[in-house]
Design a protein around this motif. Structure first.
Motif, PDB file in Angstrom:
ATOM      1  N   GLY A  87      67.308 -29.414  37.010  1.00 22.70           N
ATOM      2  CA  GLY A  87      66.888 -28.420  36.400  1.00 22.70           C
ATOM      3  C   GLY A  87      66.658 -27.023  37.412  1.00 22.70           C
ATOM      4  N   GLN A  88      66.649 -25.833  37.008  1.00 21.89           N
ATOM      5  CA  GLN A  88      66.578 -24.537  37.663  1.00 21.89           C
ATOM      6  C   GLN A  88      65.918 -23.577  36.781  1.00 21.89           C
ATOM      7  OE1 GLN A  88      70.493 -22.635  38.282  1.00 21.89           O
ATOM      8  NE2 GLN A  88      71.315 -23.572  36.621  1.00 21.89           N
ATOM      9  N   CYS A  89      65.396 -22.682  37.443  1.00 22.32           N
ATOM     10  CA  CYS A  89      64.772 -21.497  36.888  1.00 22.32           C
ATOM     11  C   CYS A  89      65.240 -20.247  37.766  1.00 22.32           C
ATOM     12  CB  CYS A  89      63.383 -21.592  36.721  1.00 22.32           C
ATOM     13  SG  CYS A  89      62.524 -20.048  36.195  1.00 22.32           S
ATOM     14  N   THR A  90      65.773 -19.156  37.036  1.00 24.57           N
ATOM     15  CA  THR A  90      66.413 -18.236  37.788  1.00 24.57           C
ATOM     16  C   THR A  90      65.668 -16.803  36.940  1.00 24.57           C
ATOM     17  OG1 THR A  90      68.155 -17.660  36.509  1.00 24.57           O
ATOM     18  CG2 THR A  90      68.396 -18.986  38.461  1.00 24.57           C
ATOM     19  N   ILE A  91      65.390 -15.855  37.996  1.00 23.72           N
ATOM     20  CA  ILE A  91      64.932 -14.494  37.286  1.00 23.72           C
ATOM     21  C   ILE A  91      65.751 -13.363  37.948  1.00 23.72           C
ATOM     22  CG2 ILE A  91      62.755 -12.902  37.237  1.00 23.72           C
ATOM     23  CD1 ILE A  91      61.091 -15.184  37.963  1.00 23.72           C
ATOM     24  N   GLY A 105      52.213 -31.090  34.807  1.00 22.96           N
ATOM     25  CA  GLY A 105      53.211 -30.358  34.270  1.00 22.96           C
ATOM     26  C   GLY A 105      53.884 -29.511  35.222  1.00 22.96           C
ATOM     27  N   VAL A 106      54.812 -28.925  35.017  1.00 19.50           N
ATOM     28  CA  VAL A 106      55.509 -27.870  35.789  1.00 19.50           C
ATOM     29  C   VAL A 106      55.518 -26.680  35.070  1.00 19.50           C
ATOM     30  CG1 VAL A 106      57.568 -27.183  37.082  1.00 19.50           C
ATOM     31  CG2 VAL A 106      57.018 -29.665  36.810  1.00 19.50           C
ATOM     32  N   TYR A 107      55.153 -25.585  35.793  1.00 24.00           N
ATOM     33  CA  TYR A 107      54.971 -24.187  35.153  1.00 24.00           C
ATOM     34  C   TYR A 107      55.436 -23.071  35.802  1.00 24.00           C
ATOM     35  CZ  TYR A 107      51.710 -27.136  32.366  1.00 24.00           C
ATOM     36  OH  TYR A 107      51.072 -28.130  31.627  1.00 24.00           O
ATOM     37  N   VAL A 108      55.833 -22.016  35.372  1.00 24.68           N
ATOM     38  CA  VAL A 108      55.994 -20.787  36.229  1.00 24.68           C
ATOM     39  C   VAL A 108      55.246 -19.607  35.526  1.00 24.68           C
ATOM     40  CG1 VAL A 108      57.828 -18.938  37.099  1.00 24.68           C
ATOM     41  CG2 VAL A 108      58.418 -21.578  36.890  1.00 24.68           C
ATOM     42  N   LEU A 109      54.333 -18.918  36.445  1.00 29.12           N
ATOM     43  CA  LEU A 109      53.727 -17.864  36.057  1.00 29.12           C
ATOM     44  C   LEU A 109      54.232 -16.641  36.391  1.00 29.12           C
ATOM     45  CD1 LEU A 109      51.139 -16.719  34.486  1.00 29.12           C
ATOM     46  CD2 LEU A 109      49.900 -17.090  36.750  1.00 29.12           C
ATOM     47  N   ILE A 110      54.783 -15.879  35.374  1.00 29.33           N
ATOM     48  CA  ILE A 110      55.313 -14.444  35.421  1.00 29.33           C
ATOM     49  C   ILE A 110      54.435 -13.419  35.439  1.00 29.33           C
ATOM     50  CG2 ILE A 110      57.186 -13.076  34.966  1.00 29.33           C
ATOM     51  CD1 ILE A 110      58.050 -16.008  35.833  1.00 29.33           C
ATOM     52  N   LYS A 111      54.323 -12.332  36.650  1.00 27.38           N
ATOM     53  CA  LYS A 111      53.591 -11.181  36.627  1.00 27.38           C
ATOM     54  C   LYS A 111      54.114 -10.440  35.411  1.00 27.38           C
ATOM     55  CE  LYS A 111      52.514 -11.642  41.588  1.00 27.38           C
ATOM     56  NZ  LYS A 111      52.618 -10.955  42.693  1.00 27.38           N
ATOM     57  N   PRO A 112      53.360  -9.449  35.124  1.00 25.67           N
ATOM     58  CA  PRO A 112      53.752  -8.553  33.835  1.00 25.67           C
ATOM     59  C   PRO A 112      54.957  -7.967  34.453  1.00 25.67           C
ATOM     60  CG  PRO A 112      51.154  -8.308  34.371  1.00 25.67           C
ATOM     61  CD  PRO A 112      51.804  -9.196  35.483  1.00 25.67           C
ATOM     62  N   VAL A 127      57.519 -11.220  41.416  1.00 27.55           N
ATOM     63  CA  VAL A 127      57.381 -11.438  39.775  1.00 27.55           C
ATOM     64  C   VAL A 127      56.797 -12.777  39.572  1.00 27.55           C
ATOM     65  CG1 VAL A 127      58.640 -11.771  37.573  1.00 27.55           C
ATOM     66  CG2 VAL A 127      59.444 -10.034  39.067  1.00 27.55           C
ATOM     67  N   VAL A 128      57.241 -13.824  40.427  1.00 26.61           N
ATOM     68  CA  VAL A 128      56.659 -15.246  40.270  1.00 26.61           C
ATOM     69  C   VAL A 128      55.204 -15.282  41.020  1.00 26.61           C
ATOM     70  CG1 VAL A 128      56.750 -17.657  40.690  1.00 26.61           C
ATOM     71  CG2 VAL A 128      59.089 -16.349  39.989  1.00 26.61           C
ATOM     72  N   VAL A 129      54.127 -15.631  40.384  1.00 27.68           N
ATOM     73  CA  VAL A 129      52.792 -15.789  41.261  1.00 27.68           C
ATOM     74  C   VAL A 129      53.124 -17.352  41.962  1.00 27.68           C
ATOM     75  CG1 VAL A 129      50.501 -16.354  40.947  1.00 27.68           C
ATOM     76  CG2 VAL A 129      51.572 -14.461  39.379  1.00 27.68           C
ATOM     77  N   PRO A 130      53.017 -17.233  43.055  1.00 26.89           N
ATOM     78  CA  PRO A 130      53.192 -18.730  43.768  1.00 26.89           C
ATOM     79  C   PRO A 130      52.184 -19.249  43.394  1.00 26.89           C
ATOM     80  CG  PRO A 130      53.136 -16.597  45.240  1.00 26.89           C
ATOM     81  CD  PRO A 130      52.551 -15.920  43.947  1.00 26.89           C
ATOM     82  N   GLY A 153      51.377  -4.969  30.791  1.00 24.60           N
ATOM     83  CA  GLY A 153      50.222  -5.714  31.765  1.00 24.60           C
ATOM     84  C   GLY A 153      50.021  -7.168  31.248  1.00 24.60           C
ATOM     85  N   THR A 154      51.018  -7.615  30.412  1.00 29.42           N
ATOM     86  CA  THR A 154      50.884  -9.129  30.004  1.00 29.42           C
ATOM     87  C   THR A 154      51.591 -10.016  30.846  1.00 29.42           C
ATOM     88  OG1 THR A 154      50.489  -8.436  27.735  1.00 29.42           O
ATOM     89  CG2 THR A 154      51.264 -10.610  27.991  1.00 29.42           C
ATOM     90  N   ALA A 155      51.103 -10.973  31.455  1.00 28.04           N
ATOM     91  CA  ALA A 155      51.890 -12.067  32.246  1.00 28.04           C
ATOM     92  C   ALA A 155      52.283 -13.107  31.293  1.00 28.04           C
ATOM     93  CB  ALA A 155      50.918 -12.607  33.319  1.00 28.04           C
ATOM     94  N   LEU A 156      53.229 -13.814  31.699  1.00 28.19           N
ATOM     95  CA  LEU A 156      53.731 -15.162  30.849  1.00 28.19           C
ATOM     96  C   LEU A 156      53.555 -16.234  31.427  1.00 28.19           C
ATOM     97  CD1 LEU A 156      56.993 -13.230  29.470  1.00 28.19           C
ATOM     98  CD2 LEU A 156      54.828 -13.454  28.231  1.00 28.19           C
ATOM     99  N   PHE A 157      52.894 -17.227  31.061  1.00 27.64           N
ATOM    100  CA  PHE A 157      52.761 -18.659  31.479  1.00 27.64           C
ATOM    101  C   PHE A 157      53.709 -19.432  31.134  1.00 27.64           C
ATOM    102  CE2 PHE A 157      50.431 -22.651  32.304  1.00 27.64           C
ATOM    103  CZ  PHE A 157      50.563 -22.274  33.779  1.00 27.64           C
TER     104      PHE A 157
END
Length: 264
Positions: free
Chosen positions: A164-168, A226-233, A43-46, A114-118
């Motif tokens: 900070g953390q991020c979980t999916i 910045g710090v970002y996470v790109l989530i695949k569709p 799910v996460v684009v490296p 088909g929409t990714a989220l940045f």
């Protein structure tokens, strides 16, 4: 919405520091209808990879171009407009409510399959927009690109800590924050265009940008860090995205996402 404004800075520097109105410390926790085993790997684009031909750094510049292109009175990040406003293509930009110290909110968003989220976890942008001391006239500053990058980096540091953390789906995104994060990027130099009225520069840089009608204003150069996470569709169906500020509201915001089949 100012943060970390040093009292010994000039009026121009203080105005520039208001770019922290766009330093969205949005700690992102996501729960989606995918299995935990898939979450981190699929799910996460490296951050070292490109997506749709663009790097994280290039998407970060577009994130700011999107944010600044919309009037403050009709803006998804003020919760005054639908999530779809200003979005183009198959990567959509999201974040917390402008002003990370504000209370949490809940949004219901419908996005096409088909929409990714940045996602902006924490970021800061700087440019040479500034008002005069009395706020009546535009008096741009003359910082170099290197100086602008240093200002953006300095202001971002206050948001980056190991809390900070991020979980999916309960699976943590490793090394999201902290000194060795892989997800922190500097944008390329970019420009952006603001609306002639109700633009965010009024909040960021001062009242001299209150009414630019009938002209649009394009600002150049600008940089971001910045710090970002790109989530695949995500799959068709219901998804819940929860996020907040690691320094105050770790689960303060909720996105209820409905992914609909293409063509619906």
């Amino acid at each position: 919405m100012d943060r970390c404004v040093a009292s010994n800075r000039t009026s121009h520097e203080t105005a520039l520091t208001r770019k922290l109105a766009l330093a969205f410390a949005a700690l992102t926790l996501l729960a989606a209808s995918v299995s935990p085993a898939m979450a981190q790997g699929n799910v996460v684009v490296p951050p070292q990879n490109s997506y749709n031909g663009q790097t994280y750094a290039e998407w970060s510049a577009q994130w700011f171009q999107w944010v600044l292109s919309l009037p403050s009175t009709h803006h998804p990040l003020f919760d005054t407009a639908d999530c779809s406003v200003g979005q183009r293509g198959n990567v959509w930009f999201i974040g917390g409510k402008l002003g990370a110290a504000s209370p949490g909110l809940t949004r219901n968003c419908t996005i096409p399959e088909g929409t990714a989220l940045f996602l902006a976890i924490a970021n800061s942008s700087f440019d040479n927009t500034a008002c005069s001391a009395d706020g009546s006239t535009i008096e741009p500053t003359t910082f170099t690109i290197d100086q602008l990058r240093a200002l953006a980096s300095q202001n971002l540091e206050g948001f980056l800590d190991d809390k900070g953390q991020c979980t999916i789906d309960g699976v943590a995104v490793k090394k999201l924050l902290g000194p060795d994060t892989r997800f922190r990027v500097q944008s390329p130099v970019f420009d952006y265009t603001v609306p002639s009225v109700d633009n965010l520069l009024v909040l960021i840089s001062g009242p001299c940008y209150q009414n630019l009608a009938p002209n649009l204003l394009t600002v150049s150069p600008s940089v971001a860090d910045g710090v970002y996470v790109l989530i695949k569709p995500l799959s068709v169906g219901q998804h819940t995205i929860k996020f907040g500020n690691p320094q105050g509201h770790p689960l303060g915001h909720t996105y209820n996402i409905t992914v609909v089949p293409a063509g619906d």
